[in-house]
Design a protein around this motif. Sequence first.
Motif, PDB file in Angstrom:
ATOM      1  N   ALA A 120       0.822  -1.219   0.000  1.00 13.41           N
ATOM      2  CA  ALA A 120       0.000   0.000   0.000  1.00 13.41           C
ATOM      3  C   ALA A 120       0.852   1.262   0.000  1.00 13.41           C
ATOM      4  CB  ALA A 120      -0.946  -0.001   1.205  1.00 13.41           C
ATOM      5  N   GLY A 121       2.103   1.151   0.448  1.00 12.78           N
ATOM      6  CA  GLY A 121       3.002   2.301   0.444  1.00 12.78           C
ATOM      7  C   GLY A 121       3.723   2.532  -0.866  1.00 12.78           C
ATOM      8  N   PHE A 122       3.556   1.624  -1.842  1.00 10.23           N
ATOM      9  CA  PHE A 122       4.207   1.777  -3.147  1.00 10.23           C
ATOM     10  C   PHE A 122       3.570   2.865  -4.003  1.00 10.23           C
ATOM     11  CE2 PHE A 122       5.821  -2.910  -3.673  1.00 10.23           C
ATOM     12  CZ  PHE A 122       6.696  -2.707  -2.618  1.00 10.23           C
ATOM     13  N   VAL A 123       2.305   3.186  -3.724  1.00  9.87           N
ATOM     14  CA  VAL A 123       1.485   3.919  -4.686  1.00  9.87           C
ATOM     15  C   VAL A 123       1.973   5.338  -4.945  1.00  9.87           C
ATOM     16  CG1 VAL A 123      -0.831   4.768  -5.185  1.00  9.87           C
ATOM     17  CG2 VAL A 123      -0.518   2.519  -4.156  1.00  9.87           C
ATOM     18  N   GLY A 124       2.230   6.093  -3.891  1.00 12.56           N
ATOM     19  CA  GLY A 124       2.630   7.486  -4.067  1.00 12.56           C
ATOM     20  C   GLY A 124       3.875   7.613  -4.914  1.00 12.56           C
ATOM     21  N   ALA A 125       4.888   6.811  -4.605  1.00 12.81           N
ATOM     22  CA  ALA A 125       6.144   6.867  -5.363  1.00 12.81           C
ATOM     23  C   ALA A 125       5.933   6.476  -6.822  1.00 12.81           C
ATOM     24  CB  ALA A 125       7.174   5.947  -4.715  1.00 12.81           C
ATOM     25  N   SER A 126       5.082   5.481  -7.059  1.00 16.29           N
ATOM     26  CA  SER A 126       4.838   5.040  -8.434  1.00 16.29           C
ATOM     27  C   SER A 126       4.141   6.111  -9.258  1.00 16.29           C
ATOM     28  CB  SER A 126       3.997   3.764  -8.437  1.00 16.29           C
ATOM     29  OG  SER A 126       2.676   4.017  -7.992  1.00 16.29           O
ATOM     30  N   MET A 127       3.484   7.082  -8.567  1.00 12.25           N
ATOM     31  CA  MET A 127       2.788   8.170  -9.268  1.00 12.25           C
ATOM     32  C   MET A 127       3.603   9.461  -9.303  1.00 12.25           C
ATOM     33  SD  MET A 127      -1.099   7.590  -7.826  1.00 12.25           S
ATOM     34  CE  MET A 127      -1.770   8.906  -8.873  1.00 12.25           C
ATOM     35  N   ILE A 173      17.546   2.962   4.768  1.00 13.64           N
ATOM     36  CA  ILE A 173      17.729   4.413   4.871  1.00 13.64           C
ATOM     37  C   ILE A 173      19.189   4.793   4.627  1.00 13.64           C
ATOM     38  CG2 ILE A 173      17.655   6.373   6.459  1.00 13.64           C
ATOM     39  CD1 ILE A 173      15.190   5.073   7.732  1.00 13.64           C
ATOM     40  N   VAL A 174      20.097   4.060   5.257  1.00 10.67           N
ATOM     41  CA  VAL A 174      21.524   4.371   5.106  1.00 10.67           C
ATOM     42  C   VAL A 174      21.981   4.141   3.673  1.00 10.67           C
ATOM     43  CG1 VAL A 174      23.850   3.656   5.774  1.00 10.67           C
ATOM     44  CG2 VAL A 174      22.076   3.920   7.521  1.00 10.67           C
ATOM     45  N   HIS A 175      21.589   3.024   3.093  1.00 11.48           N
ATOM     46  CA  HIS A 175      22.052   2.707   1.740  1.00 11.48           C
ATOM     47  C   HIS A 175      21.503   3.686   0.712  1.00 11.48           C
ATOM     48  CE1 HIS A 175      23.224   0.395  -1.794  1.00 11.48           C
ATOM     49  NE2 HIS A 175      21.990   0.524  -2.239  1.00 11.48           N
ATOM     50  N   PHE A 176      20.199   3.886   0.707  1.00  9.81           N
ATOM     51  CA  PHE A 176      19.602   4.743  -0.323  1.00  9.81           C
ATOM     52  C   PHE A 176      19.904   6.214  -0.072  1.00  9.81           C
ATOM     53  CE2 PHE A 176      16.513   1.080  -0.585  1.00  9.81           C
ATOM     54  CZ  PHE A 176      17.027   0.592  -1.773  1.00  9.81           C
ATOM     55  N   GLY A 177      20.166   6.577   1.172  1.00  7.85           N
ATOM     56  CA  GLY A 177      20.471   7.973   1.474  1.00  7.85           C
ATOM     57  C   GLY A 177      21.906   8.358   1.184  1.00  7.85           C
ATOM     58  N   SER A 178      22.779   7.360   1.103  1.00  5.94           N
ATOM     59  CA  SER A 178      24.202   7.669   0.934  1.00  5.94           C
ATOM     60  C   SER A 178      24.743   7.315  -0.443  1.00  5.94           C
ATOM     61  CB  SER A 178      25.022   6.918   1.999  1.00  5.94           C
ATOM     62  OG  SER A 178      24.827   5.518   1.882  1.00  5.94           O
ATOM     63  N   ASN A 179      23.893   6.778  -1.306  1.00  4.64           N
ATOM     64  CA  ASN A 179      24.333   6.400  -2.645  1.00  4.64           C
ATOM     65  C   ASN A 179      23.640   7.253  -3.702  1.00  4.64           C
ATOM     66  OD1 ASN A 179      26.087   3.748  -2.593  1.00  4.64           O
ATOM     67  ND2 ASN A 179      24.515   3.479  -1.025  1.00  4.64           N
ATOM     68  N   PRO A 180      24.310   7.516  -4.815  1.00  5.65           N
ATOM     69  CA  PRO A 180      23.685   8.308  -5.876  1.00  5.65           C
ATOM     70  C   PRO A 180      22.396   7.651  -6.369  1.00  5.65           C
ATOM     71  CG  PRO A 180      26.042   8.017  -6.286  1.00  5.65           C
ATOM     72  CD  PRO A 180      25.685   7.109  -5.140  1.00  5.65           C
ATOM     73  N   THR A 181      21.431   8.486  -6.666  1.00  4.57           N
ATOM     74  CA  THR A 181      20.139   7.969  -7.127  1.00  4.57           C
ATOM     75  C   THR A 181      20.229   7.611  -8.606  1.00  4.57           C
ATOM     76  OG1 THR A 181      18.992   9.376  -5.561  1.00  4.57           O
ATOM     77  CG2 THR A 181      17.697   8.471  -7.358  1.00  4.57           C
ATOM     78  N   PRO A 182      19.966   6.350  -8.961  1.00  5.09           N
ATOM     79  CA  PRO A 182      20.006   5.968 -10.387  1.00  5.09           C
ATOM     80  C   PRO A 182      18.944   6.719 -11.186  1.00  5.09           C
ATOM     81  CG  PRO A 182      20.011   4.031  -8.948  1.00  5.09           C
ATOM     82  CD  PRO A 182      19.676   5.212  -8.082  1.00  5.09           C
ATOM     83  N   ALA A 183      19.241   6.947 -12.442  1.00  3.56           N
ATOM     84  CA  ALA A 183      18.324   7.723 -13.282  1.00  3.56           C
ATOM     85  C   ALA A 183      17.062   6.958 -13.640  1.00  3.56           C
ATOM     86  CB  ALA A 183      19.045   8.152 -14.560  1.00  3.56           C
ATOM     87  N   ASP A 184      17.077   5.628 -13.484  1.00  6.09           N
ATOM     88  CA  ASP A 184      15.928   4.833 -13.922  1.00  6.09           C
ATOM     89  C   ASP A 184      14.974   4.467 -12.783  1.00  6.09           C
ATOM     90  OD1 ASP A 184      17.703   3.176 -12.647  1.00  6.09           O
ATOM     91  OD2 ASP A 184      17.371   1.463 -13.985  1.00  6.09           O
ATOM     92  N   VAL A 185      15.066   5.145 -11.643  1.00  8.05           N
ATOM     93  CA  VAL A 185      14.154   4.854 -10.534  1.00  8.05           C
ATOM     94  C   VAL A 185      13.280   6.084 -10.266  1.00  8.05           C
ATOM     95  CG1 VAL A 185      15.735   3.199  -9.487  1.00  8.05           C
ATOM     96  CG2 VAL A 185      15.778   5.579  -8.735  1.00  8.05           C
ATOM     97  N   PRO A 186      12.111   5.902  -9.686  1.00  8.68           N
ATOM     98  CA  PRO A 186      11.182   7.019  -9.472  1.00  8.68           C
ATOM     99  C   PRO A 186      11.769   8.184  -8.669  1.00  8.68           C
ATOM    100  CG  PRO A 186      10.044   4.936  -9.147  1.00  8.68           C
ATOM    101  CD  PRO A 186      11.495   4.611  -9.316  1.00  8.68           C
ATOM    102  N   ALA A 187      12.647   7.910  -7.713  1.00 14.17           N
ATOM    103  CA  ALA A 187      13.178   8.978  -6.874  1.00 14.17           C
ATOM    104  C   ALA A 187      13.941  10.031  -7.668  1.00 14.17           C
ATOM    105  CB  ALA A 187      14.094   8.394  -5.789  1.00 14.17           C
ATOM    106  N   ALA A 188      14.444   9.648  -8.838  1.00 12.25           N
ATOM    107  CA  ALA A 188      15.240  10.585  -9.642  1.00 12.25           C
ATOM    108  C   ALA A 188      14.405  11.745 -10.162  1.00 12.25           C
ATOM    109  CB  ALA A 188      15.886   9.838 -10.807  1.00 12.25           C
ATOM    110  N   THR A 189      13.121  11.528 -10.373  1.00 16.43           N
ATOM    111  CA  THR A 189      12.260  12.577 -10.932  1.00 16.43           C
ATOM    112  C   THR A 189      11.080  12.910 -10.023  1.00 16.43           C
ATOM    113  OG1 THR A 189      11.030  10.886 -12.161  1.00 16.43           O
ATOM    114  CG2 THR A 189      12.860  11.957 -13.310  1.00 16.43           C
TER     115      THR A 189
END
Length: 488
Positions: free
Chosen positions: A50-57, A185-201
């Motif tokens: 149920a927490g996937f939805v916001g990021a997917s949009m 949190i540590v891994h995703f917060g300290s590594n560059p965000t890949p261009a092909d994932v939702p967080a990039a945009t």
Amino acid sequence: MTSSDTATQRESAIEQHSIDYVPSSERHGKVWHQGPFWFTGNFVLPTMVAGFVGASMGLSVWYSVLAIVLGVGAGTFFMAFHANQGPRMGLPQMIQSRAQFGSRGSTVPFAATVFVYVGFLVFDTVLAKQGLGLLLPGGELFWYPVLIALSIVIAVVGHDLLHFVQRWLTYLLVVVFAVLTVVAIVHFGSNPTPADVPAATAGWDLTAFLVQFSLAAGYNISYSVYVSDYTRYLPAKVPARKLITAVYAGAAFSAVWLMSLGAILASYLPDPDPITALREVGDLLFPGFGLIVVMTSVLALISIMGVNAYGAMLTGASALDGFRKVRPTVRLRVVGLIAVGLLSLVVALLIPDDYIGSFNNFVLMMLYFLVPWTAVNLVDFYFVRRGKYAIAEILKPDGIYGRWAWRGVTAYVIGFASMIPFFSTSFYVGPVADALGGADFSFAVGLLVSGVLYLLFSRNLDHEAEAAARAASEAELEGAAAREESVR
């Protein structure tokens, strides 16, 4: 120890009650147990999905978390206030609806409730099989029946075993997922965000925010149909505030935690699958930890499958009793649970591969059908009858509350109809939701319309007649309890 003593112990280990009243002599349990019960009950993989939805949009992680916190906070409010009904009435959650809808009119919300229980049981089965598939061989035709059968065994033993398993699983879940959450949190917060994932945009998106809010609220509102099933054995005079707080804290904390973790995973992983995502992130700590996380999740899924099977059995028996009086025996529970298991197995085998998309629509449909019921039920308990019911009359299909109670049925139907323009699903978007870009405010409309209408319709209730019925009901229940005790 004699053989008769052993037989008595075996019999007492299996819950004897189903849709009947729990007498004061059999009340037990502690209020604080409700906290871990609902924590584990909500700490399952469908909650994370149920927490996937916001990021997917296109919603950023922190805006997704904010929508989740606000949505869960609102939805759990309605769920938790049902907790007070169990000890006051000594009845399962849904059979109480006869006071508002009548013994036959209550089949309207009963049908929606069975849909909720079976739906969750199916999604839990699918996810548990996927998790076990990482470690053990066997396909759907093997694991689906095995998992469903195991959940039925748990549900046959009943209330106390469900509480025991849920309570002790809490400690394991907290330890394992606390480590996993820190790693994520540590891994995703300290590594560059890949261009092909939702967080990039990702960023701010009002529609996505409102959809995530509604989904989070609807998810926890759906637990309203469960609550009294697991509070009805508590002593009648337990403090209402402590009970409601315990349920609220357990259900809200676990939902916020796991949905927020889902938002993180959906933001930084392309097209996340819940099982694969947990294993992938867990293995960042050390190879094999991901498998530990998944297997822990499978244990929680099997436990909540027992809860869902148990609730579906109680609701189905309540519906049947409205048309043909049934004896609330252990045999009835076993037959009912087998029927629930077979139905769930068929649906699980037929569900499409895109179960995540199906799950989101399922949660929204739950919201649509259950919101008018929870509004009517809570308004009746807290504002109309103020917790005073003739319990023996509720248990009679032709009792004082009638077969078709027009006030509840009418408020439910009109409330549901008022929500339709606000619906927003993959297969239908109402005109108001369409004008708002797909945002779904239907639950707020349904709560307000159904609740207010029922309150207005109930102004001319014959409270004096009900008071007389309550007095007779108390005498009848006490006499029945005394007779049962003498037989034992």
